[in-house]
Design an enzyme around this catalytic site. Structure first.
Site, PDB file in Angstrom:
ATOM      1  N   SER A  34      40.650  43.065  36.363  1.00 57.42           N
ATOM      2  CA  SER A  34      40.483  41.624  36.350  1.00 57.42           C
ATOM      3  C   SER A  34      41.680  40.973  35.646  1.00 57.42           C
ATOM      4  O   SER A  34      42.817  41.217  36.026  1.00 57.42           O
ATOM      5  CB  SER A  34      39.135  41.257  35.723  1.00 57.42           C
ATOM      6  OG  SER A  34      38.781  39.945  36.040  1.00 57.42           O
ATOM      7  N   GLU A 127      35.580  39.814  47.222  1.00 63.78           N
ATOM      8  CA  GLU A 127      35.936  39.185  45.946  1.00 63.78           C
ATOM      9  C   GLU A 127      36.906  38.022  46.148  1.00 63.78           C
ATOM     10  O   GLU A 127      37.738  38.053  47.070  1.00 63.78           O
ATOM     11  CB  GLU A 127      36.619  40.193  45.023  1.00 63.78           C
ATOM     12  CG  GLU A 127      35.721  41.244  44.462  1.00 63.78           C
ATOM     13  CD  GLU A 127      36.424  42.050  43.383  1.00 63.78           C
ATOM     14  OE1 GLU A 127      36.829  41.450  42.374  1.00 63.78           O
ATOM     15  OE2 GLU A 127      36.559  43.264  43.566  1.00 63.78           O
ATOM     16  N   HIS A 157      33.053  42.899  41.805  1.00 66.24           N
ATOM     17  CA  HIS A 157      34.181  42.844  40.873  1.00 66.24           C
ATOM     18  C   HIS A 157      34.103  43.982  39.842  1.00 66.24           C
ATOM     19  O   HIS A 157      33.108  44.127  39.155  1.00 66.24           O
ATOM     20  CB  HIS A 157      34.145  41.468  40.191  1.00 66.24           C
ATOM     21  CG  HIS A 157      35.291  41.172  39.307  1.00 66.24           C
ATOM     22  ND1 HIS A 157      36.574  41.019  39.786  1.00 66.24           N
ATOM     23  CD2 HIS A 157      35.363  40.990  37.973  1.00 66.24           C
ATOM     24  CE1 HIS A 157      37.376  40.738  38.784  1.00 66.24           C
ATOM     25  NE2 HIS A 157      36.663  40.711  37.671  1.00 66.24           N
TER      26      HIS A 157
END
Length: 189
Positions: A34, A127, A157
């Site tokens: 991320s 995503e 995610h």
């Protein structure tokens, strides 16, 4: 962030990387998921001038463009329950605190990838960050960097960081092991 805004996290990770590389002959593989994927890619960009560079880069659902301009934010808005364009803009503002999101170390997708290490990029098909992953993959290919892009259907995610029982997580873990083994183990001849 917000207590320690950009570039504090990048500077801290750089300091750790430099100690690890200086004191050890073991190959270093940078990894992040991320926002941490953006940090890892920014760190790889900073490391191209180091005498000893990372041996590889692993990016899991990486957030690589803090301008939040990828079409996948709109295209996957209804299918990504964990991250949205609005939350990305808010997080970018907290992290950058007035610094331009176009800074190539904050948004590695916008910078040069020349001399990046071999890279594995993994992302869920639905995503909002799938666009960043695809664009970065194309950029690395264009620079002739060895890169693998794994887009996994029905994976949320960074599922692999939460549980191997989640859809796509075991597949991702297998790809990580294969990629890392390929970098660290001598090839069988």
């Amino acid at each position: 962030a917000p207590e320690y805004p950009y570039p504090a996290g990048l500077n801290d990770t750089r300091a750790v990387m430099e100690v690890l590389i200086a004191d050890n002959d073991t190959p270093l593989i940078l990894s992040g998921d991320s926002a941490g994927g953006g940090l890892a890619a920014g760190l790889a960009a900073m490391a191209v001038n180091n005498a000893k560079r990372p041996a590889g880069l692993v990016l899991l659902s990486p957030w690589l463009d803090l301008t939040v301009s990828s079409a996948s934010y709109r295209q996957n808005a209804s299918s990504d329950p964990l991250f949205s364009a609005e939350s990305a803009r808010e997080a970018a503002e907290l992290y950058l605190q007035g610094h331009p999101p176009s800074d190539v170390l904050a948004s590695p997708l916008l910078g040069s990838v020349e001399e990046f290490p071999p890279t594995l990029i993994n992302v869920g098909y639905d995503e909002v960050l799938a666009g960043d992953a695809r664009q970065f993959h194309l950029k690395l290919l264009g620079a002739s960097i060895p890169v693998q892009l794994q887009i996994v259907k029905a994976m949320e995610h960074v599922a692999v960081t939460r549980s191997l029982s989640l859809p796509g997580a075991a597949e991702t873990f297998e790809a990580l092991v294969s990629f890392i083994n390929g970098l660290l183990l001598p090839s069988a001849e």
